[in-house]
Each structure stands twice: as C-alpha cells, then as structure tokens.
Write an enzyme that holds these catalytic residues in place. Structure first.
Site: not given
Ligand SMILES: Cc1ncc(C[n+]2csc(CCOP(=O)(O)OP(=O)(O)O)c2C)c(N)n1
Ligand SMILES: Cc1ncc(C[n+]2csc(CCOP(=O)(O)OP(=O)(O)O)c2C)c(N)n1
Ligand SMILES: [Mg+2]
Ligand SMILES: [Mg+2]
Lengths: 340, 329, 329, 340
Positions: C58, C60, C82-83, C85-86, C89, C131
């Site tokens: 995770l 970017e 993924q979006f 918006d992201f 980074p 988003h």
């Molecule tokens: C910079 C960014 N990239 C992608 C996302 C999309 N997204 C939201 S939650 C998530 C997974 C998060 O996983 P984790 O950090 O393990 O937390 P958990 O939800 O498992 O508690 C993703 C990929 C985001 N919100 N922000």
C-alpha cells in the site's frame, strides 16, 4: 584494511582499482579548475568517495548489470566504462554528451549501452527504479543485478523505504549502496537520523545491512561481491553502507565554513583514500613510486585529452530544446514548439 | 526608504515575524547552520535557536507533514522547500492535507502554514531541469491554498508577513533570479501587503500585459522599450494566483482590448490559461485582438546549457516583440 | 457489435494486451486476488499469474516508481492507482521521473508506462473528498506525459490498447460513474484509437460544448434536450488533454461562435481554462458571446452527503441552462 | 491474558473497558443495519479491533492528549469522549456532525475540543501530523502525548517512515499504533512486507517497537501506558503493533470471499475480543450474566437514541458546500461560489 587475496582480487586488480580512483580524482579536480576559470558553471565532487565507488563498481559486470548512480558516482561510472571524454562532454553540457546532450547538470549520468540509467536531481527516487528494473530482470530470466546508490541524507526519503520494502518482499537482485559522508550539504547525519547506521534499517525489510569502511576499496569490494553473488543466486537484496569522507564542499555553489570546522576537514584529508590506498599498495610491494608516477602521467594525458576534446565540442543548438520529448510521436500537434 | 534586494526582504520578514511572535518557526533543509542554500535565513538560528530554526532530515513530505502538525498545535511554521522542484515529494501533504484540513473539518481545524519555495530559472541560473521549475499552476489549482508570487522586494516582505499571519496554508513562491538582481525600496518597520489584489504597475492604452514574479520585471523593461516607439502598455502584476483578482484583470483587459499573458512556466494548462480564460469570459466584447500567451514551451524544463536557458526563457525582447505584434494587429 | 460497459472494455483491453504481449504486467493495490476494487482486472491473476498481476504494498510512490523501473527494463507495466485521489503520493515519481526520463536522457531511455486511475464522483458515488477527485489538470500540465480521458466503452478499449503500446508514460483516467452506467458497442477483436484527436460527437450550429469523460454524456443529454426547443449544439469529446487537438477545438469554436466548456474538476486553473484560452487565441474573431465554463466549484471536493454531490456536480440540466443562455446571448 | 492489577487497572476500569468495547461493537453493527436498509451508503468497521482500540485509549488523558485515529478507530474516539449521537450524526453525514458536517465519509473523525484531529482518507499521512503536533507540544512546554494509528498496509507508506524518523531524532512524545489485522483490503500482510512485525522497524529509528496481542485490552493498555509514560517523561516515541483480526469485510463496499476463506473468518470469530474478554471478566468474577445484560441494554438504549437523534437531524444545505474553505477571509473574491 581488508585482505585482498581473500577477497579474490589479483595484484592487477588492485593497481587497476587505484588507477580508477586516480582517474576519478584527477577528472574531478580538473572540473574544479575549469569551474574556477569560469568555463563551467557547476561541479559536484566525488572526492573522498572514490574507494567506495571503485570498490563497488569493480564487482559489477559492465554492460550487463544495471547501474543507477547518484551525482557523486564519478568513480562508479568510469569503472563500468564511461570514458573521460564522455564525462567531460557531459560536464561542459555539450550536444555530444552521452547523458543528456547538455540538458542536465554534471553528475547526472546516463549511458544506455552501459546500462547506466538516467538520473534525476531529485534525490532517492532511483531506489524505486532499481527495484523495478530488478523485478523485470528476474521476470525476464536475466541474472543481472542492479546497483543503486544515494547519500545518507537521501536515505531518509520515504521512497528509499518503499524500495527496501519491494526488494525485501520480492527478494530482488538490488544492491543498495549508501555513501555516508556524514553531511547532507550542511546537515549532520545526527540530524538526519537517531541511529548510527542507515544499514541498521535493512533488518526491518528482511535483508542484510552491512557497514563497511568506505576508504578501503578492498573491504568495499568484498562486501559488494558478496552482495552481488547473493543477488545473482536469487537470494535477494543487500544494503551496503560505506562510511566515507566528503573532502570538499557539497558543490561548487557551497561554502562549508559555516558548518564544518577546518580541523575536521584537515583530519578527513589525512584519511584521503587515494593516499591511504597508495601507501598500502606501496607497502605490499604492488605500486612503487615510478609506477605511480607513470599512472599519474597516463591519467593526466587522459584528462587533458578529455578536456580538450570536450572544450572543442559543439554546444546544442537552440532548436534541440524541443526534441525527444516523446518516444512515440503524438497523434496530433507534433514536436514541442516555442512557447510564444 | 532603504533599498534592499529581494532576498534581504525575505530575510527581514522572517526575522521580524520571529521576533514578534514566538510561535513562528522555520524548518527546512539547510535553513539552520547554513542559513539556507540561498542564505535567506542567515543568522536566524543564532538568534532564535535550533528549536525554532530546524535543519530537517532530507525528506520533503516530512517537512510539509510535520509543519502541518505544528500548525495544528499552535505554531506558525514556515516550511522551506529548498527548490520548488523538490516540493513534489510533499505534493500529497500539501494537496490532500494542508489545503483540506479546514474544509474537511467544517472549520474545526486550520493550518496556518507558509511553504516558501524558490522557483524558476533562466539565463545564468544554471539550474537545469530540476532546479528551475515554475510550479505555480499545480498549486493554484488546489482549493484551500493561497498561492502568491511577489515581484518586488516591497511585496516580498509585506506579503510574507501577511502570509505568516494568515490562518491558511500559503504557497509563497520566490523567483531565484529576483533574489539578488531585483532591488527596491523596503520600509524598515512593520507592514503587510494583502494576499490577493493584483497591482497595476504601469498604465498604457495599447496593450495589457499580465505577469508576475521575475517576469514582471522583464515585462516592465519591455514596456519601457516599447514606449520609446509609441506603444503604451499597461502592466499588471498578478502577484496572487489564489485568490485571483478577477476584477482587476478584467478591467485591465477591457482598457486596451489587447492582452498578452507572460509566464516562464510551461504553456499548456499553465497559469496563463486561467488568466486568458478570464479575459475571454469577462472582457471578450472589448477585445480587438486574439489573446496571446508568451510562455516557456511545453518541454520538461530549462536545459543546463546556456543555449537552452536563453531559448526557453521569455525575456524583455521577446515580450516587446509579442506586444508590438498585438498592438499592430 | 456486442454492447459492453465501460469497465468491461477496460478489462478486455488489459486481457487482450496481456495475452498478446508477455511484457505487459499489471500492478496495484488489490488488482490481483480481488480483481481490483472496481473489478477491472477480474480473472487476470488466474490467467497470467502473480508475477504479471501484482498485488502491491500500500504505497503509491512505490507503485509508480517500481513501474518506471520495469518500463526501463523491457516491460510494459500498467500501474493502477486505486483512486486518482491517491496518485498524489506518487506525484513526484510521475512528474519528476516518468515524464522526464526520455527528455532528460536526450532520448536514451524511455518509459512505456500506463497509469490507470479511476477518477471523479457525483450523485450516487459517495466518494466524498478523497474518492471523487478529478486530477486531469495536474497531469495535463506536465510535459512528457500523455493524458487521456475516454468517454465511451469503444474509446476506453481502443485508447487503453494504444496507451499500452505507446512508448511514453500515459495517464489513463477512467470516470467511476462511467464504469457501469455507460454502455456502448465494442468490437470483439483488436483495434486501437489514437491518443490525441478529439472527436465531434454531435454537430449543431448554435453552441459548441467541449467536454470529456463522464461529462461527455451529460453534455450529449443536454444537447438532445436543447434540440427539442431548437437549440442545436456541437459537442466535442476532448478525450485527450495531452496532446490536445488544438485544430479541432479551434474549428469547432469558430463554427458556432459560442463556446461552453464543461468539466467536473474545480474551475480555476482547470483543464477548461486551457480550452478557453485556445478559443481566445485561435477563434476570437469568430466569437459572438463570451466563453463560458461550467465546472465544479473551487472547493476541495464533493462532500459525502448527497446534497453536496448534487450541488457540486455539473449535469445535463445545468449544462442545458448554460448552453441556452449562451445561445440567447 | 495480561495481569490487570499489575497493569494498574481497577475492576471498574475493566468493566468500563468492556462497556466501551461493547458500545463500539453495537454502534458498528447498527451502522451495517442502516446500510443494508439503504439509509447509509457506507460503513467501515471496527469489529475485531475493539480491544486494541479501547486498551490504547484508556491510557490517554481525554482532551489533553492528541488523538489521530484512523478510520477503524471507533473504539478510540468513543473512549476519549465522542458520544454515540456524534458518531451517528457523522455516520449519516448530517450538518450537525462534529467531524465534518457531512463533508467526509464515516470514520473520518474530528473533534477539536477532544483534540481528535481531522483525518484524511489518504492513509498514513497522519503519522507526520502527529510528529509535528508532538514537536509543537514539547516546544510549548505541554506534557501532552500524541496517539496516532494506522493499519499494517498503511505502514508501508514512505510517510510513516519519515514520521518514525522525526520521532526518533527529536524524541517526540508520539505513540504510533499499528493495528495489524493481516489484510489491507484483500492484500495479505505477507505481500506488504518481508518481515513478521511492523514493530521490528522501530529499532531502525531509535525507539522501542512492541508487539502486543490486540485481542487483550489489558495487554494493550499496559504497553500503551508504558509508552505514554515514556513520552510524558521526554523519553520519546514508541511503536506499538497490536495483532488483531478483522471480523468483517474491509467495508460495506467489499466482498471478502475471493481472498479470504470462510474457515479463516470462522476461526477469527472464535477469538472475537468481545467474547474472550467477557469470558475472562466472568471467570475473574467481575462481570456476571446479569450485569452483562444490563450493559447490553444500556448500550442498546444509547445506540437507539443516537440513531433516532441522527436520523431526525438535518442534512447540510446546498449552500454549505461553499463555506469554511478559508480560515482567514481572502482579500479578493470572497467565499467560494458555484462553478457555473
Ligand atoms: C494513499 C491511499 N491509498 C489507497 C487507499 C485505499 N485504501 C483504503 S483502506 C486500504 C487498505 C488499508 O489497509 P490497512 O492499512 O492494513 O488498514 P485496515 O483497513 O486493514 O485496518 C486501502 C488500500 C487509501 N485510502 N489511501
Ligand atoms: C528531493 C530533493 N530535495 C533536496 C535536494 C537538494 N539537495 C541536493 S544534494 C542534497 C544533500 C544530499 O545529501 P546526501 O544524500 O547525504 O548525499 P551527499 O551529497 O552527502 O553525498 C540536497 C539537500 C534534492 N536534490 N532533492
Ligand atoms: Mg551525505
Ligand atoms: Mg490491515
């Protein structure tokens, strides 16, 4: 100093390494001369890092292994095959310069045939490119490895950590080399991090981190050789941290007197790797004064030739500003045009 | 009034604000012991100590992100990006975070942060592709930011003080060529210049030139040159892009009916497009000639070789040529 | 020809290109086992294996940076943000690196990379501030990138294939509302649609509307509605912002002399400014009314509450109203 | 499970912690119900994380210590003082919602009076804000600490490492909490990193990293209390990694069946912290069935009340879209206006 026979080096290697260090140093010094004469606007130096650089590059297979140097890595690019003429063409921003044809500052090396990958000024970004290159190499079944370097300041960038992480997860054939000279321009390493060694961080990514004396090309070579072997065997990445000294200010634009005592610089100069390595070679009977002078003369000829060649070479033309923006010609609009 | 260089004005604004308000802090790469690579903060660490003048790790996202946190907790940080080009590792912190805290919390939190960035290049700067960029178009597009580009030492000091006292994040862009080559009168004491209003620097009835930052000076030189042959230009200093002084821009365009927009940044989707669009919206029926933009071309940046620096960069001669063509249209 | 949704077209383009060329790889968050959070890559990991369909960490910046490295060494990566918006980074890797490799190495290296980003929001998306963003203006300003926003499933497939085969970095923007609500004919086999040319989707003599992405469809609906009361619109699908089809834009503006530019992104310094500026430069003498932009307002984004979604987002009714006002000017 | 007396907790604390966990769970469950009824477009759950969250927050001083939660931290924000009504107002995006007045998605908490700092959807960015807040607190002579949390996926972002680095260098009073539930949406922790624990990385930044059983609120509390004490004493940061289970899909938009076996989910549910903690309290004679049912009833009343209150509350008005863009009114142009 590390045992060279044990490291698998020959006497010839050692003299070759010394010659490479010498060439890097003398080219670098010439750049300062040209700068002070007003013929070149900018120098960024390898002085003090040569042993680390030549030690690393000596363990690579030129043209096969990828090299992502940073701006101080003159010793690296020379060792893998850039010629003094090429270096000087880049230094004077000539059209014929292989790195960028005069677009980039000196020290931003690129040489596709030698697999030296074009570098940015933006520090640390190349760590991620190295991971991607290594991933691709492995996927395509190549056994090339990828050398990538940066300073201890740059090591603080998030990108470096993200690159470590990829290298760890996919056991990528990358060798990360941190040339730790204790300063990022003026900022002391103690303000960059709370730990002594960047290498200590490798454990958090699942691969070895090694600290070496960057003034000893043999020690560096040994660490690098081991890392290269691991990488080629598919055992993954290594982070090598070479402790070095920056013998001059950050660049020709810098003045280090506000942040570095003269005593400290004098102390550092006593450990100049060029001197200490020459002494050692002499002590071991591998390099007498006569041979050393021969090398000096040979190197000077190369530096003179490169300078002369580059000074005569043509500048880019104004219209060259607009070319090579795209590799695939755009379907409308054509090449870039003046902004008027 | 004493004459100062642009960079002295920047220095004085920081010095005076730090003396005035203990919550003002400065952070960035080499801003402490070295006084900044351009020496904008010379002497400040000696005066205010290393808690308030912070030599940060070499990581811009952290400079912006930590500064945001400081601003959330009662400080007024000035974050220096060593070069505007190196603000991009911090882009997410600026775009997603600094700009949005106030709005997303429905006014609950605010981020009184100034991000100073030396930008731009041109003949003699030798900054090449990564020490010469103009970045204003990126930041001006972000709602929640204020984005200013003073052109004179007077404005540099007054607007920096206003930015430090402002409760919103302000992107403060300082042209590197202005630092030592632009001098002007700067009062010794305290004053501020509001962030927003454009300023008409010269009035003339034939052509209206919009410019900011260092290009203001090239435009004024061009106007002076043109005046010798009877072409009179209005020169508007658009020293704030966000907020943008739409009213002054529209009025100045209507006045002459001929509009030239000048900037050093790449042409397409640059700040000049917004100014041209406003003219096309607000002054169209007054126009006697197509709007014209004179800008850096759409290549990544100013090449290192002097030949590239000259070719890339708008200057008084190019501006005069374009303005004359407009006047003769 | 079979009817497909927009997202099926995206899926098919990736699937066919991965089958055709073993150097094509896909990487991003959740693109593997989950088939992407929008399911654009469903089934691909099963078909092409986890070496070529990579569930990334995770982070970017690493997705973009690693993809650049892959592209430098013989692969043709498709990196999914993924979006949109992201993508911030990763902004530095895209701006400083991907876009500049070819230019800075004087043609020595190139980066055949596609960065796919779902963007945009609006009623029913519930994406809120992070988003829903439209990001095209940032990327379109960067020389060295290509930036496209297909509006139809036909273009989505053909342009994605062209993007994958292109040797330059392409920012490929897919509107989330289009994914399942926009259907259209898509040939089964192989074809490409060139990156650059705009497409006139409807011809009419009163008003010219420029739009792209999902707004194309709202604009076409508006045009249909207006036609009922005798107002005939030309609707131009500006499906590529970089390169931008200046010629088609200028011609379409001249044709009617009344120009409406529509986008969902924030207004100021948005893509509409460049289109308006081109009109003011290239078609000024043909204009019968001020240029008009209908866009998202200058607030950080589309609030989560449905009330905000409706208020923020341009739609057929708002477009029809603006176009009618222009026609009656 | 950890010894609660040794941890300095009272019997009352334990029941209070259980109640907080229960409230978080029931509010969360109600959100899913409302979502499935079509009355709320989006849920993001704390289910499975409650012990970690309540254990952490229990060691904080509400209103004094800063809280930078992430979207799962319902248990944290309730414990430091957000009311069920406030939570439900935010959940239904009402104008009166304290976090954003309907601007942000549920789970994006903000509450200035409680020092809960507004959160982004962009993961991990808050780690740096925490460092800055802590720096400012120390500079201003406050002895507040700063709690900041994120998932093990988000921990891979460069920003987290840069924040660790600041916290290490300046010995900042930050407690980084990684709620490691082994998934980032669908991606397994084994694809996020090559090491077992995020906490292992703390050593590379010069402060302790601690792994705790996130299903045991007492163990979490103990680790957190120690971290808070260190921080208040000026001894710097701690990274606490709580190993937890995510009992439901990532969010109401997710379907976890393609990437998570039903058996695994069933297994996880057996270790549901709400069940295991209740059992323990019962075993220790601190919570009999009657008291437990009382608590259930009390919590249900609070959840019902909050739901009813929030459902009746007003939506924002269209014109609210344009307000509170700037804290200092701009000198030209005024408030934001419709984009037409
Ligand atoms: C910079 C960014 N990239 C992608 C996302 C999309 N997204 C939201 S939650 C998530 C997974 C998060 O996983 P984790 O950090 O393990 O937390 P958990 O939800 O498992 O508690 C993703 C990929 C985001 N919100 N922000
Ligand atoms: C992202 C970025 N920020 C800032 C700079 C300006 N800069 C160039 S070199 C340098 C210091 C680098 O220090 P270090 O990484 O230790 O390498 P060294 O020069 O000491 O070998 C800085 C701050 C840059 N080039 N890139
Ligand atoms: Mg260094
Ligand atoms: Mg997780």
């Amino acid at each position: 100093m590390a045992d060279w026979k044990e490291a698998g080096l020959t006497a010839e290697d050692l003299v070759g390494m010394y010659r490479a260090m010498l060439l890097a140093r003398r080219l670098d010094e010439r750049q300062w001369v040209l700068n002070r004469m007003g013929r070149a606007p900018f120098v960024i130096s390898c002085q003090g890092h040569e042993a680390a650089q030549v030690g690393c590059a000596w363990a690579l297979t030129p043209g096969k292994d990828f090299v992502l140097p940073y701006y101080r890595d003159l010793g690296v690019v020379l060792t893998v095959g850039m010629t003094p003429r090429e270096v000087m063409l880049d230094f004077l921003a000539r059209a014929e310069g292989p790195s960028s044809g005069g677009r980039q500052m000196p020290g931003h090396y690129s040489h596709p045939r030698l697999r030296i990958v074009s570098q940015s000024s933006t520090v640390a970004v190349q760590a991620l490119h190295a991971a991607g290159i290594a991933y691709a190499a492995r996927m395509r079944g190549e056994d090339s490895v990828c050398y990538v370097s940066f300073g201890e300041g740059a090591a603080q960038q998030g990108d470096v950590h993200e690159a470590f992480n990829w290298a760890g997860i996919y056991r990528l054939p990358v060798i990360f080399v941190c040339e730790n000279n204790k300063y990022a321009i003026s900022v002391s390493h103690t303000k960059q991090m709370a730990v002594e060694n960047v290498a200590d961080r490798a454990a958090g990514y699942g691969f070895p981190g090694v600290v070496v004396d960057g003034s000893d090309p043999v020690a560096v070579y040994r660490a690098m050789k081991e890392a290269v072997e691991r990488a080629r065997k598919g055992e993954g990445a290594t982070l090598i941290e070479a402790k070095v000294e920056r013998l001059v200010p950050h660049s020709s634009d810098d003045d280090d007197r506000t942040y570095r005592s003269r005593e400290e610089v004098e102390e550092a100069k006593k450990r100049d790797p060029l001197l200490t390595f020459a002494e050692r070679l002499k002590k071991e009977g591998l390099l007498d004064d006569a041979r050393r002078e021969e090398l000096e003369a040979e190197v000077k000829r190369a530096v003179d030739d490169a300078t002369e060649y580059a000074e005569k070479a043509a500048d880019p033309r104004p219209q060259d500003l607009y070319t090579r923006l795209y590799a695939t010609a755009p379907a409308v609009g054509g090449e870039a045009a003046p902004g008027a | 009034m004493p004459e100062k260089t642009f960079i002295e004005a920047i220095h004085d604004a920081m010095d005076e604000e730090m003396a005035r308000d203990p919550s003002v802090v400065l952070l960035g790469e080499d801003v402490g012991l070295r006084g900044g690579v351009f020496r904008a903060s010379t002497g400040l660490i000696e005066k205010y100590g290393e808690r308030r003048v912070i030599d940060t790790p070499l990581a811009e996202s952290s400079i912006a992100g930590v500064a945001i946190g400081m601003a959330l907790n009662g400080l007024r940080p000035i974050a220096e990006m060593q070069f505007a080009d190196f603000s991009f590792p911090a882009f997410n912190q600026i775009q997603s975070e600094a700009a949005r805290f106030h709005y997303r919390s429905n006014g609950g939190w605010s981020v009184p942060l100034v991000v100073r960035m030396p930008y731009g290049g041109g003949p003699g700067v030798h900054g090449a592709l990564y020490h010469s960029q103009s970045v204003e178009a990126f930041y001006a597009h972000i709602p929640g930011l204020k984005v200013v580009l003073p052109g004179t030492p007077y404005d540099a000091k007054g607007m920096l003080k206003a930015a430090i006292r402002d409760d919103d994040p302000v992107i403060f862009l300082e042209h590197k060529r202005a630092y030592r080559s632009v001098r002007g009168e700067v009062p010794d004491g305290d004053y501020t210049v509001p962030l927003g209003p454009a300023e008409v620097r010269r009035e003339g009835r034939h052509v209206t030139i919009f410019a900011y930052g260092y290009m203001l000076h090239e435009s004024l030189r061009a106007a002076e040159e043109l005046a010798k042959s009877g072409v009179e230009c209005t020169v508007v200093d658009v020293r704030s892009l966000k907020p943008l002084d739409v009213k002054t821009i529209a009025e100045a365009a209507r006045l002459t009916g001929r509009v030239l927009v000048v900037h050093e940044d790449n042409r397409s989707f640059g700040a000049g497009a917004e100014i041209a669009a406003i003219v096309a919206e607000e002054a169209l029926m007054y126009l006697d000639a197509p709007v014209r933009r004179l800008t850096g071309p759409d290549v990544p940046g100013i090449g290192f070789n002097h030949v590239f620096e000259v070719e890339f960069t708008p200057d008084a001669a190019k501006i005069a040529r374009a303005a004359r063509e407009l006047a003769e249209f």
